[in-house]
Design a protein around this motif. Sequence first.
Motif, mmCIF file in Angstrom:
data_model
loop_
_atom_site.group_PDB
_atom_site.id
_atom_site.type_symbol
_atom_site.label_atom_id
_atom_site.label_comp_id
_atom_site.label_asym_id
_atom_site.label_seq_id
_atom_site.Cartn_x
_atom_site.Cartn_y
_atom_site.Cartn_z
ATOM 1 N N TYR A 10 0.890 -1.166 0.000
ATOM 2 C CA TYR A 10 0.000 0.000 0.000
ATOM 3 C C TYR A 10 0.925 1.212 0.000
ATOM 4 O O TYR A 10 1.662 1.418 0.959
ATOM 5 C CB TYR A 10 -0.856 0.041 1.264
ATOM 6 C CG TYR A 10 -1.963 -0.982 1.308
ATOM 7 C CD1 TYR A 10 -3.080 -0.870 0.489
ATOM 8 C CD2 TYR A 10 -1.916 -2.049 2.206
ATOM 9 C CE1 TYR A 10 -4.114 -1.800 0.555
ATOM 10 C CE2 TYR A 10 -2.946 -2.979 2.278
ATOM 11 C CZ TYR A 10 -4.041 -2.840 1.445
ATOM 12 O OH TYR A 10 -5.057 -3.760 1.509
ATOM 13 N N LYS A 13 4.275 0.989 1.835
ATOM 14 C CA LYS A 13 4.335 -0.007 2.902
ATOM 15 C C LYS A 13 4.046 -1.402 2.347
ATOM 16 O O LYS A 13 2.928 -1.696 1.924
ATOM 17 C CB LYS A 13 3.282 0.351 3.953
ATOM 18 C CG LYS A 13 3.285 -0.532 5.163
ATOM 19 C CD LYS A 13 2.281 0.005 6.189
ATOM 20 C CE LYS A 13 2.234 -0.836 7.437
ATOM 21 N NZ LYS A 13 1.405 -2.010 7.356
ATOM 22 N N PRO A 33 -2.480 -12.835 12.908
ATOM 23 C CA PRO A 33 -2.818 -11.709 13.777
ATOM 24 C C PRO A 33 -3.493 -10.547 13.043
ATOM 25 O O PRO A 33 -3.412 -10.450 11.814
ATOM 26 C CB PRO A 33 -1.457 -11.242 14.321
ATOM 27 C CG PRO A 33 -0.475 -12.251 13.923
ATOM 28 C CD PRO A 33 -1.030 -13.022 12.773
ATOM 29 N N ASN A 34 -4.089 -9.645 13.819
ATOM 30 C CA ASN A 34 -4.649 -8.403 13.278
ATOM 31 C C ASN A 34 -3.566 -7.640 12.522
ATOM 32 O O ASN A 34 -2.416 -7.567 12.961
ATOM 33 C CB ASN A 34 -5.146 -7.483 14.417
ATOM 34 C CG ASN A 34 -6.417 -7.991 15.077
ATOM 35 O OD1 ASN A 34 -6.504 -8.077 16.299
ATOM 36 N ND2 ASN A 34 -7.394 -8.340 14.288
ATOM 37 N N GLY A 35 -3.963 -7.106 11.396
ATOM 38 C CA GLY A 35 -3.066 -6.223 10.655
ATOM 39 C C GLY A 35 -1.959 -6.939 9.903
ATOM 40 O O GLY A 35 -1.062 -6.298 9.350
ATOM 41 N N LYS A 38 -4.131 -10.355 6.021
ATOM 42 C CA LYS A 38 -5.036 -11.436 5.575
ATOM 43 C C LYS A 38 -6.114 -10.921 4.622
ATOM 44 O O LYS A 38 -6.359 -11.494 3.568
ATOM 45 C CB LYS A 38 -5.700 -12.128 6.781
ATOM 46 C CG LYS A 38 -4.712 -12.694 7.781
ATOM 47 C CD LYS A 38 -5.396 -13.322 8.962
ATOM 48 C CE LYS A 38 -6.302 -12.386 9.734
ATOM 49 N NZ LYS A 38 -5.605 -11.237 10.346
ATOM 50 N N SER A 39 -6.768 -9.814 5.019
ATOM 51 C CA SER A 39 -7.815 -9.261 4.142
ATOM 52 C C SER A 39 -7.209 -8.824 2.821
ATOM 53 O O SER A 39 -7.838 -8.969 1.762
ATOM 54 C CB SER A 39 -8.485 -8.050 4.794
ATOM 55 O OG SER A 39 -9.129 -8.442 5.962
ATOM 56 N N THR A 40 -6.001 -8.319 2.885
ATOM 57 C CA THR A 40 -5.339 -7.864 1.661
ATOM 58 C C THR A 40 -5.104 -9.039 0.714
ATOM 59 O O THR A 40 -5.396 -8.942 -0.482
ATOM 60 C CB THR A 40 -4.005 -7.160 2.002
ATOM 61 O OG1 THR A 40 -4.283 -6.091 2.913
ATOM 62 C CG2 THR A 40 -3.316 -6.629 0.766
ATOM 63 N N GLU A 149 -13.970 -12.946 7.479
ATOM 64 C CA GLU A 149 -14.614 -12.958 8.798
ATOM 65 C C GLU A 149 -16.111 -13.266 8.730
ATOM 66 O O GLU A 149 -16.946 -12.498 9.222
ATOM 67 C CB GLU A 149 -14.332 -11.642 9.535
ATOM 68 C CG GLU A 149 -12.827 -11.408 9.696
ATOM 69 C CD GLU A 149 -12.454 -10.370 10.731
ATOM 70 O OE1 GLU A 149 -13.312 -10.012 11.543
ATOM 71 O OE2 GLU A 149 -11.303 -9.927 10.703
ATOM 72 N N HIS A 178 -11.105 -14.937 12.846
ATOM 73 C CA HIS A 178 -10.362 -15.054 14.101
ATOM 74 C C HIS A 178 -10.949 -16.125 15.021
ATOM 75 O O HIS A 178 -10.448 -16.330 16.121
ATOM 76 C CB HIS A 178 -10.330 -13.706 14.826
ATOM 77 C CG HIS A 178 -9.482 -12.697 14.126
ATOM 78 N ND1 HIS A 178 -8.111 -12.789 14.071
ATOM 79 C CD2 HIS A 178 -9.805 -11.602 13.402
ATOM 80 C CE1 HIS A 178 -7.623 -11.780 13.354
ATOM 81 N NE2 HIS A 178 -8.630 -11.046 12.938
HETATM 82 N N1 LIG Z 1 -6.558 0.645 1.878
HETATM 83 C C1 LIG Z 1 -5.430 0.630 2.608
HETATM 84 N N2 LIG Z 1 -4.509 1.610 2.464
HETATM 85 C C2 LIG Z 1 -3.358 1.602 3.170
HETATM 86 N N3 LIG Z 1 -3.038 0.640 4.065
HETATM 87 C C3 LIG Z 1 -3.912 -0.355 4.261
HETATM 88 C C4 LIG Z 1 -5.159 -0.410 3.544
HETATM 89 N N4 LIG Z 1 -5.828 -1.525 3.938
HETATM 90 C C5 LIG Z 1 -5.049 -2.126 4.852
HETATM 91 N N5 LIG Z 1 -3.903 -1.439 5.067
HETATM 92 C C6 LIG Z 1 -2.798 -1.797 5.962
HETATM 93 O O1 LIG Z 1 -2.277 -3.061 5.556
HETATM 94 C C7 LIG Z 1 -1.981 -3.876 6.688
HETATM 95 C C8 LIG Z 1 -2.727 -5.188 6.545
HETATM 96 O O2 LIG Z 1 -4.130 -4.938 6.631
HETATM 97 P P1 LIG Z 1 -5.196 -6.108 6.451
HETATM 98 O O3 LIG Z 1 -6.557 -5.496 6.579
HETATM 99 O O4 LIG Z 1 -4.890 -6.875 5.226
HETATM 100 O O5 LIG Z 1 -4.856 -7.022 7.726
HETATM 101 P P2 LIG Z 1 -5.674 -8.227 8.391
HETATM 102 O O6 LIG Z 1 -4.661 -9.288 8.677
HETATM 103 O O7 LIG Z 1 -6.824 -8.605 7.554
HETATM 104 O O8 LIG Z 1 -6.158 -7.559 9.749
HETATM 105 P P3 LIG Z 1 -7.434 -7.852 10.708
HETATM 106 O O9 LIG Z 1 -7.268 -9.263 11.233
HETATM 107 O O10 LIG Z 1 -7.248 -6.841 11.793
HETATM 108 O O11 LIG Z 1 -8.670 -7.654 9.904
HETATM 109 C C9 LIG Z 1 -2.379 -3.069 7.918
HETATM 110 O O12 LIG Z 1 -1.201 -2.505 8.450
HETATM 111 C C10 LIG Z 1 -3.295 -1.993 7.400
HETATM 112 O O13 LIG Z 1 -3.170 -0.798 8.123
#
Ligand SMILES: Nc1ncnc2c1ncn2[C@@H]1O[C@H](COP(=O)(O)OP(=O)(O)OP(=O)(O)O)[C@@H](O)[C@H]1O
Length: 238
Positions: A10, A13, A33-35, A38-40, A149, A178
């Motif tokens: 992103y 990052k 874990p959170n962040g 995974k969603s990405t 989720e 989770h």
């Molecule tokens: N649209 C975006 N723009 C910039 N950064 C993003 C965006 N979406 C997610 N991130 C960042 O990318 C990283 C991964 O986010 P993601 O949502 O994929 O994590 P996750 O493992 O699904 O988290 P969770 O379990 O909390 O839902 C995080 O640091 C988040 O802040």
Amino acid sequence: MEAKNINFSYEKKQVIYDISLKFDQGITALIGPNGSGKSTILKILSGQIKNYQGIIEYDHKDIKYLSISKKSRLLSYFNQREQIYGLISVRSIFEMSNIQNIDYFKYLDYFDLTDKLDLPFNQLSGGQQQVILVLAVLCEQTPYVYLDEPFNNLDPLYKESLVKLIKNSDQHFFIVDHDLDTLAILADNILLYKDGRIVESGSTEILNEDNLKKVFGTEFKIYQDDSGNKRLIQSLRV
Ligand SMILES: Nc1ncnc2c1ncn2[C@@H]1O[C@H](COP(=O)(O)OP(=O)(O)OP(=O)(O)O)[C@@H](O)[C@H]1O
């Protein structure tokens, strides 16, 4: 589906590091874990995010070259956080997504939600909304289903019903959640994920105390229930 050497950032990052995986049958769960990204990764595999590096193929065809209609017949994606239906009725939500014209009443009946059919979406409880949106995605009857989720907000009975529905489906599911106990019962294949990388993959055997501590950085106790299912208990240290 085969993903080869996926990297993604992103802006500056980087969140996904060189992920390769195959997903062609049953139910795969991505746990981390959170962040951690995974969603990405779900958005990348399902074609929502396009500016990644690497290759994603369905039936040996690069997803980047599939038409929108081919993609919509091939895969579906659920993420409640991104859904805003407000005043739209439950019936309309099903009719919008029900491209296969299947009998969605049987799904509603299964969850005892038939009486909600003509209510505006925002008059349903959080758990009811969640169930309706997951069911609408299942109605699309695509071979590949990505669920972000799906068990969030669901009480034990709704959870059990959704687990049965997914287990009895012949679609291929890729699930991020989770709720580790539910995933341990449901999934055929587990991917343990940390900081944008898959750290372990395999059957539910890999859900052991060492691996979970490695991924989440906290202690777990694992018990087997009477039917042989794993219960994953996190030991809270406060
Ligand atoms: N649209 C975006 N723009 C910039 N950064 C993003 C965006 N979406 C997610 N991130 C960042 O990318 C990283 C991964 O986010 P993601 O949502 O994929 O994590 P996750 O493992 O699904 O988290 P969770 O379990 O909390 O839902 C995080 O640091 C988040 O802040």
